[in-house]
Design a protein around this motif. Structure first.
Motif, PDB file in Angstrom:
ATOM      1  N   SER A 136     -14.997   4.659   2.970  1.00 47.36           N
ATOM      2  CA  SER A 136     -13.832   4.256   2.193  1.00 47.36           C
ATOM      3  C   SER A 136     -13.044   5.500   1.806  1.00 47.36           C
ATOM      4  N   ILE A 137     -11.755   5.502   2.143  1.00 43.36           N
ATOM      5  CA  ILE A 137     -10.838   6.557   1.708  1.00 43.36           C
ATOM      6  C   ILE A 137      -9.719   5.863   0.942  1.00 43.36           C
ATOM      7  N   ALA A 138      -9.613   6.179  -0.356  1.00 43.73           N
ATOM      8  CA  ALA A 138      -8.615   5.520  -1.205  1.00 43.73           C
ATOM      9  C   ALA A 138      -8.713   3.997  -1.066  1.00 43.73           C
ATOM     10  N   ASP A 139      -9.944   3.496  -1.029  1.00 47.02           N
ATOM     11  CA  ASP A 139     -10.240   2.052  -0.943  1.00 47.02           C
ATOM     12  C   ASP A 139      -9.858   1.422   0.395  1.00 47.02           C
ATOM     13  N   GLN A 140      -9.524   2.227   1.388  1.00 45.15           N
ATOM     14  CA  GLN A 140      -9.234   1.709   2.730  1.00 45.15           C
ATOM     15  C   GLN A 140     -10.413   2.026   3.656  1.00 45.15           C
ATOM     16  N   LEU A 197       0.838  -1.198   0.000  1.00 45.77           N
ATOM     17  CA  LEU A 197       0.000   0.000   0.000  1.00 45.77           C
ATOM     18  C   LEU A 197       0.878   1.255   0.000  1.00 45.77           C
ATOM     19  N   GLN A 198       0.554   2.163  -0.904  1.00 41.72           N
ATOM     20  CA  GLN A 198       1.318   3.411  -0.965  1.00 41.72           C
ATOM     21  C   GLN A 198       0.371   4.600  -0.878  1.00 41.72           C
ATOM     22  N   LEU A 199      -0.185   4.813   0.311  1.00 39.63           N
ATOM     23  CA  LEU A 199      -1.104   5.940   0.472  1.00 39.63           C
ATOM     24  C   LEU A 199      -0.319   7.241   0.482  1.00 39.63           C
ATOM     25  N   GLN A 200      -0.841   8.218  -0.246  1.00 39.54           N
ATOM     26  CA  GLN A 200      -0.238   9.539  -0.245  1.00 39.54           C
ATOM     27  C   GLN A 200      -1.294  10.562   0.134  1.00 39.54           C
ATOM     28  N   ALA A 201      -0.835  11.662   0.693  1.00 39.22           N
ATOM     29  CA  ALA A 201      -1.775  12.708   1.115  1.00 39.22           C
ATOM     30  C   ALA A 201      -1.219  14.069   0.729  1.00 39.22           C
ATOM     31  N   ALA A 202      -2.127  14.991   0.437  1.00 38.56           N
ATOM     32  CA  ALA A 202      -1.757  16.378   0.191  1.00 38.56           C
ATOM     33  C   ALA A 202      -2.859  17.256   0.755  1.00 38.56           C
ATOM     34  N   GLN A 203      -2.496  18.447   1.197  1.00 37.83           N
ATOM     35  CA  GLN A 203      -3.503  19.378   1.712  1.00 37.83           C
ATOM     36  C   GLN A 203      -3.380  20.706   0.961  1.00 37.83           C
ATOM     37  N   TRP A 234      -4.761   9.441  -1.597  1.00 35.28           N
ATOM     38  CA  TRP A 234      -4.869   8.519  -2.716  1.00 35.28           C
ATOM     39  C   TRP A 234      -3.840   7.405  -2.612  1.00 35.28           C
ATOM     40  N   GLU A 235      -4.106   6.362  -3.409  1.00 33.90           N
ATOM     41  CA  GLU A 235      -3.221   5.204  -3.422  1.00 33.90           C
ATOM     42  C   GLU A 235      -2.524   5.169  -4.779  1.00 33.90           C
ATOM     43  N   ALA A 236      -1.202   5.209  -4.734  1.00 36.04           N
ATOM     44  CA  ALA A 236      -0.439   5.404  -5.966  1.00 36.04           C
ATOM     45  C   ALA A 236      -0.629   4.245  -6.949  1.00 36.04           C
TER      46      ALA A 236
END
Ligand code: ZN
Length: 221
Positions: free
Chosen positions: A127-131, A2-8, A22-24
């Motif tokens: 569900s956030i980015a499928d999690q 899993l490679q979850l990334q976040a930006a604000q 999102w998940e890369a």
């Protein structure tokens, strides 16, 4: 892996953190609290390069929810498919129905009322980015404020419930400072010191750091 990334992206004159997660690998992700400045959110989405599966709202304040309807329309056109808006708890309906009026009062153009496709209830999962993230009802800042938590990922999205070194303001007719502190102490801090959180204004922190040093959370009660 899993490679979850976040930006604000700070949006509106209130500099509210619209959060992208999102998940890369899958190229799928979620937008949380798009309060306004939708063209800037769309530009950030282009840069991140993921498909948005849904829009989540932590609560009904204009700087969190005022751009949700416009963003939904834009994404449904671009992506060709439904992008549901989920949250907050139904007790914030009165705020979501007054977003355009609130915006006009603050001199902010283009904010729209929004009717979520799904109200959220504590105990449900989003569900956030499928999690899977658990929904917690944390009232006080607003009556229907919700927080999203994944213990497995060690991360929470807390809106305006708690900040680094502070908590959400409660000087509204519907605000309840005691209820907010109770929700933070009874529901959020017990999730674990190591849980990192992303919040609606300013930098994030961990529940452990805030338990130790946040001036609003010291002492009994
Ligand atoms: Zn707020």
């Amino acid at each position: 892996m899993l490679q979850l990334q976040a930006a604000q992206i700070p949006v509106t004159p209130f500099q509210q953190n619209c959060t992208l997660i999102w998940e890369a690998q899958t190229g799928r992700g979620t937008v949380i609290d798009p309060g306004g400045d939708v063209p800037r959110i769309l530009a950030a989405l282009d840069e991140a390069g993921f498909k948005v599966d849904r829009i989540l709202l932590t609560h009904g304040h204009l700087d969190h929810a005022g751009g949700a309807a416009e963003l939904k329309r834009a994404l449904e056109t671009r992506q060709v498919g439904a992008v549901p808006i989920e949250g907050p708890d139904r007790r914030d309906a009165f705020l979501l129905e007054g977003l355009a009026d609130q915006g006009a009062r603050f001199g902010i153009q283009g904010l729209e009322n929004v009717a979520p496709d799904r109200w959220l209830v504590e105990g449900e999962t989003v569900s956030i980015a499928d999690q899977d993230f658990a929904v917690l009802h944390c009232p006080g800042h607003t009556p229907g404020h919700v927080v999203f938590v994944s213990i497995a990922l060690g991360v929470a999205v807390v809106g305006d419930a708690i900040f680094r070194g502070s908590v959400g303001r409660t000087d509204f007719p519907y605000g309840d400072h005691a209820a907010l502190i109770t929700a933070i102490k009874d529901k959020l801090l017990p999730l674990g010191d190591e849980i990192r959180f992303l919040c609606g204004h300013g930098p994030g922190s961990t529940f452990g750091e805030e338990r130790r040093s946040n001036p609003f959370l010291q002492g009994q009660g």
